[in-house]
Scaffold this motif. Structure first.
Motif, PDB file in Angstrom:
ATOM      1  N   PRO A 210      35.949  40.272  37.772  1.00  0.00           N
ATOM      2  CA  PRO A 210      37.793  39.952  38.366  1.00  0.00           C
ATOM      3  C   PRO A 210      37.978  40.534  39.065  1.00  0.00           C
ATOM      4  O   PRO A 210      38.672  40.717  39.726  1.00  0.00           O
ATOM      5  CB  PRO A 210      38.013  40.291  36.852  1.00  0.00           C
ATOM      6  CG  PRO A 210      37.679  40.424  35.986  1.00  0.00           C
ATOM      7  CD  PRO A 210      35.996  40.442  35.898  1.00  0.00           C
ATOM      8  N   SER A 211      37.410  41.997  39.818  1.00  0.00           N
ATOM      9  CA  SER A 211      37.521  42.764  41.266  1.00  0.00           C
ATOM     10  C   SER A 211      37.165  41.749  42.027  1.00  0.00           C
ATOM     11  O   SER A 211      37.422  41.901  43.500  1.00  0.00           O
ATOM     12  CB  SER A 211      36.476  43.709  41.164  1.00  0.00           C
ATOM     13  OG  SER A 211      35.291  43.868  40.540  1.00  0.00           O
ATOM     14  N   LEU A 212      36.066  40.555  41.966  1.00  0.00           N
ATOM     15  CA  LEU A 212      35.312  40.152  43.058  1.00  0.00           C
ATOM     16  C   LEU A 212      36.234  39.499  43.670  1.00  0.00           C
ATOM     17  O   LEU A 212      36.823  39.049  44.216  1.00  0.00           O
ATOM     18  CB  LEU A 212      33.973  39.882  42.639  1.00  0.00           C
ATOM     19  CG  LEU A 212      33.567  39.359  43.742  1.00  0.00           C
ATOM     20  CD1 LEU A 212      33.002  39.982  45.140  1.00  0.00           C
ATOM     21  CD2 LEU A 212      31.783  38.796  43.880  1.00  0.00           C
ATOM     22  N   PHE A 213      36.890  38.836  42.664  1.00  0.00           N
ATOM     23  CA  PHE A 213      38.176  37.830  42.751  1.00  0.00           C
ATOM     24  C   PHE A 213      39.061  38.280  43.719  1.00  0.00           C
ATOM     25  O   PHE A 213      39.770  37.643  44.357  1.00  0.00           O
ATOM     26  CB  PHE A 213      38.155  36.958  41.868  1.00  0.00           C
ATOM     27  CG  PHE A 213      39.936  35.901  41.344  1.00  0.00           C
ATOM     28  CD1 PHE A 213      39.115  34.507  41.481  1.00  0.00           C
ATOM     29  CD2 PHE A 213      40.965  36.003  41.130  1.00  0.00           C
ATOM     30  CE1 PHE A 213      40.390  33.960  42.543  1.00  0.00           C
ATOM     31  CE2 PHE A 213      41.582  34.894  41.621  1.00  0.00           C
ATOM     32  CZ  PHE A 213      41.063  33.911  41.854  1.00  0.00           C
ATOM     33  N   ALA A 214      39.081  39.706  43.040  1.00  0.00           N
ATOM     34  CA  ALA A 214      40.615  40.022  43.892  1.00  0.00           C
ATOM     35  C   ALA A 214      40.720  40.486  45.476  1.00  0.00           C
ATOM     36  O   ALA A 214      40.752  39.877  45.623  1.00  0.00           O
ATOM     37  CB  ALA A 214      41.875  41.448  42.588  1.00  0.00           C
TER      38      ALA A 214
END
Length: 115
Positions: free
Chosen positions: A1-5
């Protein structure tokens, strides 16, 4: 999720940097995953089953000792699956490129090896 954000904040997706050409495909897969098999076209499941059986038959024939003469002519089931997963443009480009490379290799082996 953090990489997508990170990607969604740093780049416009789809945009000029990340065009996301398979966005429609992934959206269709998400619709099928949430709606079930009723979201598929009429004969899609029977065609999938037929091609899966064909792929299994090709894999079984490739492992059979009686088919050793035609083994070099049989396609790899993994290659058939990758061709179905990727878009048609990549499959056509790879086919044309492979045919051109084969023609070049057979007509000018020295030039092909030097390149």
């Amino acid at each position: 999720p953090s990489l997508f954000a990170l990607y969604t904040r740093a780049f416009e997706i789809p945009g000029p940097v990340y065009k996301a050409p398979f966005g429609r495909v992934y959206r269709a897969m998400a619709i099928v995953a949430t709606s079930g098999l009723d979201a598929l076209p009429a004969h899609c499941c029977s065609l999938c089953a037929a091609f899966a059986a064909f792929s299994f038959a090709v894999a079984a024939a490739a492992e059979s000792p009686r088919c050793s003469a035609i083994k070099p002519l049989l396609p790899s089931p993994l290659a058939m699956g990758v061709g179905m997963y990727l878009g048609t443009s990549l499959a056509v480009d790879s086919t044309v490129g492979g045919l051109l490379a084969h023609h070049w290799r057979s007509s000018d082996p020295a030039g092909y090896a030097a390149f």
